[in-house]
Write a protein that holds these residues in place. Structure first.
Motif, PDB file in Angstrom:
ATOM      1  N   THR A   3       0.845  -1.179   0.061  1.00 49.68           N
ATOM      2  CA  THR A   3       0.035   0.114  -0.023  1.00 49.68           C
ATOM      3  C   THR A   3       0.868   1.231  -0.050  1.00 49.68           C
ATOM      4  OG1 THR A   3      -1.737  -1.159   1.131  1.00 49.68           O
ATOM      5  CG2 THR A   3      -1.845   1.012   1.264  1.00 49.68           C
ATOM      6  N   TRP A   4       1.929   1.235   0.821  1.00 45.61           N
ATOM      7  CA  TRP A   4       2.745   2.380   0.886  1.00 45.61           C
ATOM      8  C   TRP A   4       3.364   2.861  -0.645  1.00 45.61           C
ATOM      9  CZ3 TRP A   4       8.006   3.789   0.503  1.00 45.61           C
ATOM     10  CH2 TRP A   4       8.430   4.706   1.107  1.00 45.61           C
ATOM     11  N   ILE A   5       3.778   1.802  -1.303  1.00 43.66           N
ATOM     12  CA  ILE A   5       4.467   1.910  -2.641  1.00 43.66           C
ATOM     13  C   ILE A   5       3.468   2.486  -3.381  1.00 43.66           C
ATOM     14  CG2 ILE A   5       5.567   0.614  -4.341  1.00 43.66           C
ATOM     15  CD1 ILE A   5       6.723  -1.304  -2.521  1.00 43.66           C
ATOM     16  N   ILE A   6       2.151   1.878  -3.329  1.00 37.76           N
ATOM     17  CA  ILE A   6       1.338   2.383  -4.418  1.00 37.76           C
ATOM     18  C   ILE A   6       0.734   3.840  -4.119  1.00 37.76           C
ATOM     19  CG2 ILE A   6      -1.285   2.141  -4.957  1.00 37.76           C
ATOM     20  CD1 ILE A   6      -0.959  -0.829  -4.458  1.00 37.76           C
ATOM     21  N   ILE A   7       0.697   4.161  -2.793  1.00 43.81           N
ATOM     22  CA  ILE A   7       0.349   5.522  -2.406  1.00 43.81           C
ATOM     23  C   ILE A   7       1.329   6.517  -2.610  1.00 43.81           C
ATOM     24  CG2 ILE A   7      -0.045   7.160  -0.701  1.00 43.81           C
ATOM     25  CD1 ILE A   7      -1.788   4.678   0.680  1.00 43.81           C
ATOM     26  N   VAL A   8       2.700   6.052  -2.600  1.00 39.45           N
ATOM     27  CA  VAL A   8       3.812   7.076  -2.947  1.00 39.45           C
ATOM     28  C   VAL A   8       3.913   7.263  -4.639  1.00 39.45           C
ATOM     29  CG1 VAL A   8       6.479   7.063  -3.102  1.00 39.45           C
ATOM     30  CG2 VAL A   8       5.401   6.470  -1.031  1.00 39.45           C
ATOM     31  N   LEU A   9       3.512   6.102  -5.256  1.00 44.29           N
ATOM     32  CA  LEU A   9       3.516   6.563  -6.834  1.00 44.29           C
ATOM     33  C   LEU A   9       2.446   7.360  -7.100  1.00 44.29           C
ATOM     34  CD1 LEU A   9       4.342   2.840  -7.755  1.00 44.29           C
ATOM     35  CD2 LEU A   9       5.794   4.807  -7.957  1.00 44.29           C
ATOM     36  N   LEU A  10       1.180   6.885  -6.451  1.00 41.75           N
ATOM     37  CA  LEU A  10       0.114   7.929  -6.820  1.00 41.75           C
ATOM     38  C   LEU A  10       0.340   9.371  -6.462  1.00 41.75           C
ATOM     39  CD1 LEU A  10      -2.870   5.595  -5.896  1.00 41.75           C
ATOM     40  CD2 LEU A  10      -2.010   5.952  -8.108  1.00 41.75           C
ATOM     41  N   TYR A  11       1.069   9.361  -5.241  1.00 39.78           N
ATOM     42  CA  TYR A  11       1.268  10.872  -4.566  1.00 39.78           C
ATOM     43  C   TYR A  11       2.143  11.536  -5.550  1.00 39.78           C
ATOM     44  CZ  TYR A  11       2.164  14.536  -1.168  1.00 39.78           C
ATOM     45  OH  TYR A  11       2.413  15.846  -0.471  1.00 39.78           O
ATOM     46  N   ALA A  12       3.435  10.791  -6.169  1.00 34.83           N
ATOM     47  CA  ALA A  12       4.099  11.392  -6.839  1.00 34.83           C
ATOM     48  C   ALA A  12       3.623  11.863  -8.191  1.00 34.83           C
ATOM     49  CB  ALA A  12       5.309  10.552  -7.039  1.00 34.83           C
ATOM     50  N   ALA A  13       2.621  10.993  -8.724  1.00 31.26           N
ATOM     51  CA  ALA A  13       1.940  11.354 -10.204  1.00 31.26           C
ATOM     52  C   ALA A  13       1.122  12.600  -9.742  1.00 31.26           C
ATOM     53  CB  ALA A  13       1.023  10.177 -10.491  1.00 31.26           C
ATOM     54  N   LEU A  14       0.585  12.921  -8.694  1.00 33.31           N
ATOM     55  CA  LEU A  14      -0.399  14.087  -8.578  1.00 33.31           C
ATOM     56  C   LEU A  14       0.436  15.696  -8.836  1.00 33.31           C
ATOM     57  CD1 LEU A  14      -2.064  13.354  -5.371  1.00 33.31           C
ATOM     58  CD2 LEU A  14      -3.247  13.120  -7.699  1.00 33.31           C
ATOM     59  N   PRO A  15      -0.324  16.546  -9.456  1.00 29.49           N
ATOM     60  CA  PRO A  15       0.207  17.789  -9.445  1.00 29.49           C
ATOM     61  C   PRO A  15       0.431  18.382  -8.292  1.00 29.49           C
ATOM     62  CG  PRO A  15      -1.713  17.370 -11.013  1.00 29.49           C
ATOM     63  CD  PRO A  15      -1.370  16.186  -9.840  1.00 29.49           C
ATOM     64  N   VAL A  67       1.303  10.711   3.964  1.00 22.39           N
ATOM     65  CA  VAL A  67       1.891   9.519   2.967  1.00 22.39           C
ATOM     66  C   VAL A  67       2.882   8.719   4.075  1.00 22.39           C
ATOM     67  CG1 VAL A  67       3.201   8.853   1.186  1.00 22.39           C
ATOM     68  CG2 VAL A  67       1.702  10.734   0.801  1.00 22.39           C
ATOM     69  N   LEU A  68       3.486   9.300   4.708  1.00 23.18           N
ATOM     70  CA  LEU A  68       4.695   8.661   5.643  1.00 23.18           C
ATOM     71  C   LEU A  68       4.005   8.162   6.759  1.00 23.18           C
ATOM     72  CD1 LEU A  68       7.518   8.029   6.441  1.00 23.18           C
ATOM     73  CD2 LEU A  68       7.787  10.279   7.580  1.00 23.18           C
ATOM     74  N   PHE A  69       3.177   8.530   7.635  1.00 24.92           N
ATOM     75  CA  PHE A  69       2.754   8.089   8.847  1.00 24.92           C
ATOM     76  C   PHE A  69       1.391   7.249   8.605  1.00 24.92           C
ATOM     77  CE2 PHE A  69       5.458  11.559  10.209  1.00 24.92           C
ATOM     78  CZ  PHE A  69       6.163  10.876  11.055  1.00 24.92           C
TER      79      PHE A  69
END
Length: 644
Positions: free
Chosen positions: A366-378, A388-390
């Motif tokens: 889940t953490w990997i998926i959320i980091v990738l989605l977060y990075a893809a956001l403007p 994202v971290l906690f």
């Protein structure tokens, strides 16, 4: 020949073996024969039984297709040589006195046309289908709507199971179960055996009715007993059971009731079963959504509390985050977590220890998926890196808390591990060490109970002190080593301890454990053997999802793949077949390796050899990982137009 024992078997080889063993040690003074009719089992029952050594020859009739319970029994009756015939289910176990006592009573009472015995399930609980009444309109209605369970001792509301009759007295009844049905062979031949219009269920009701109409008595004989693992206590919410039961009752009503009564009974059955099926489906659907919904609510509350604390502590402004934006992000965050948990099989697993281990893996995914989605956001949509971290450890804590609360209310206390003892010799304990380790994951193996005072080395005590030992060590489950323990000792132990304990059997010369998995689901049975990772729900679901994702990627890469040498038409045909679920990208041939879990036909084999070795395929099925499929697809990018 005095007795012919006819056993119809279908995919229950271990149960069948234990039944045959219990028959072999029976104290029977009469000549008998055993006839096994196999209804096209796919678990290699016939091969397994033929490899075993029994004191009495076992005659096997192999059917190429499942012809049904009635037809298969008739096959056995036609070739039987005994004066009396016993129709016996394969998932039963007889006491050492069962055959002798039953046959003696039947031979001494020529007015009796059929005899059945007392039955208990895998937890030692009495099975009410040991004696039954005819399924009249009222009796069928009470059974289907559950009134018989509300007033189990009533002759009015529980006439289906003859609730007014004592369970421990010899009685004339209307119907006996086909799980143990002893009758004179001449009478069975005179009545032309079981009615083959009944494929499953209802044939025993029809035969009992015809025996009664012929002027003979149908007797319930509780002076001895058998264990019946499945019986009518199988999970009646299953659609297959409901369809078969409804169909059997319609056939019986049309055959023996007047036309108006038969039509009324069919209408009543149809309406009641439809309502019952719908109610159970709704309950199951709601129950399936309960845990994900509870997780979603608790996750969101935890994350919201964290953002408020973080805003106050780090930004010194409790209103720092816009509520509208925060609501959207928290819902998305929690939803990603729930989806990953669902795809990982967290909601499928009842093994709490495996569930906790899987939650840890879900955290990382889940953490990997959320980091990738977060990075893809403007940039202007990125609400908080702290979230994202906690967020993942917070969600993990929330998930563990939810499971603790659910378990607390289900069991009345915090989760307690199962405490297991083994009953048998020291040699059997050593032999079963590996399977006990696999079976008792997350449980406490307390020790061994010996069968005699002479075998006390390394044992907790002997069977003579069974009740005291189980109470002292807070035992919850008992595994009987059937190489040492007789069926009579098993049933006596069940009777002494009562249904609050869970009982399992370890067949002789087998690394397996068979049982009814819980007292709540008496009719189900399980085998603890080798666990195939590819056959678990999460991996089946994940493999299918992998096929779909890979198919989408390959569709986009089609021009490149054609340049690599794939033929257009075969490649696109394979791509379409995998996308529609008719094939899988990587796998083995289930028709060749039929002892392994069945999977879809594969485009790519698990090896570059024309035929992968048995052990190579075995390890693939046992230790299945998604990464192996991806590796095989990558290596064979220029061979996706073929099928191996």
């Amino acid at each position: 020949m005095d007795l012919s024992i006819v056993i119809v078997s279908y995919n229950v080889k271990l149960f069948l073996h234990e039944l045959l063993q219990s028959i072999m040690v029976s104290k029977l003074d009469h000549a008998f024969e055993i006839i096994v009719v196999d209804n096209a089992s796919t678990d290699r029952s016939v091969e397994y039984i033929r490899k075993q050594t029994y004191d009495c020859p076992v005659r096997i009739i192999e059917n190429r297709e499942n012809v049904g319970f009635s037809t298969a029994n008739n096959q056995g009756i036609k070739v039987a040589q005994g004066e009396y015939v016993l129709l016996l289910n394969p998932d039963t176990m007889v006491r050492d006195d069962t055959l002798q006592a039953s046959l003696d009573y039947l031979m001494a009472h020529p007015e009796v046309g059929a005899l059945g015995v007392k039955m208990v399930d895998g937890s030692g609980t009495y099975l009410p289908e040991s004696k039954r009444g005819f399924p009249s309109l009222w009796a069928s209605f009470c059974k289907l709507v559950g009134l018989n369970r509300v007033w189990p001792r009533s002759g009015i509301f529980n006439s289906y199971y003859r609730g007014e009759l004592r369970n421990d007295e010899i009685q004339n009844v209307d119907v006996l179960t086909g799980a143990f049905f002893m009758a004179p062979r001449k009478l069975l031949l005179q009545l032309k055996g079981l009615d083959e219009d009944f494929f499953m269920y209802g044939e025993d009701i029809d035969l009992s009715y015809r025996i009664t109409k012929a002027g003979f008595e149908v007797v319930y004989f509780p002076q001895t007993s058998i264990i019946h693992y499945k019986g009518e206590s199988t999970d009646k919410s299953e659609a297959a059971y409901i369809r078969n039961f409804y169909g059997a009752m319609r056939i019986f009503a049309a055959k023996h009731f007047s036309r108006s009564t038969a039509m009324m009974l069919s209408l009543l059955l149809g309406i009641t079963i439809a309502l019952r099926t719908g109610f159970r489906w709704v309950c199951r659907w709601i129950g399936g959504l309960l845990r994900p919904a509870l997780d979603l609510v608790v996750f969101t509350l935890f994350l919201y509390a964290f953002t408020q604390i973080w805003a106050s502590y780090y930004y010194d402004d409790p209103a720092y985050y816009s509520f509208a934006s925060l609501r959207l992000h928290l819902a998305a965050y929690a939803s990603v977590w729930i989806v990953v948990m669902f795809l990982s099989g967290v909601y499928d697993d009842v093994d709490h220890d495996r569930d906790r281990r899987r939650l840890v893996r879900v955290c990382a995914t889940t953490w990997i998926i959320i980091v990738l989605l977060y990075a893809a956001l403007p940039e202007y949509h990125r609400i908080s890196r702290a979230l994202v971290l906690f967020g993942v450890p917070l969600a993990l804590a929330a998930s563990i808390m939810v499971r603790f609360i659910i378990n607390f209310f289900q069991s009345g206390s915090a989760e307690r591990p199962r405490r297991i003892v083994l009953m048998g010799s020291e040699e059997e304990e050593k032999r079963l060490d590996r399977v006990l380790s696999a079976f008792s994951t997350g449980s406490d193996f307390v020790g061994r109970i010996s069968l005699s005072a002479d075998d006390q080395k390394g044992a907790l005590g002997s069977i003579a002190n069974l009740e005291e030992l189980c109470s002292l060590h807070e035992v919850s489950e008992i595994v009987f080593c059937m190489n040492d323990v007789s069926a009579t000792q098993v049933m006596e132990s069940m009777s002494r301890l009562g249904p609050k304990y869970h009982f399992r059997m370890a067949p002789a010369a087998s690394v397996s454990i068979i049982s009814s998995p819980s007292k709540m689901y008496r009719g189900l049975h399980e085998t603890v053997e080798i666990g195939y990772s590819i056959d678990t729900k999460p991996n089946r679901r994940g493999k299918r999802l992998l096929d779909l994702v890979v198919s989408c990627m390959l569709l986009l890469l089609t021009p490149i793949l054609l340049i690599l040498g794939n033929e257009p038409r075969p490649f696109l045909r394979n791509l379409m077949a995998v996308s529609l679920g008719k094939m899988t990208w990587v796998g083995y041939d289930s028709s060749v390796h039929d002892q392994l879990p069945r999977i879809r036909p594969a485009v790519i084999g698990i090896s570059d050899d024309a035929l992968a070795g048995d052990m190579e395929v075995f390890y693939y099925a046992r230790d299945y990982r998604f990464w192996f499929d991806l590796e095989r697809i990558f290596i064979n990018l220029n061979h996706l137009d073929k099928r191996k």
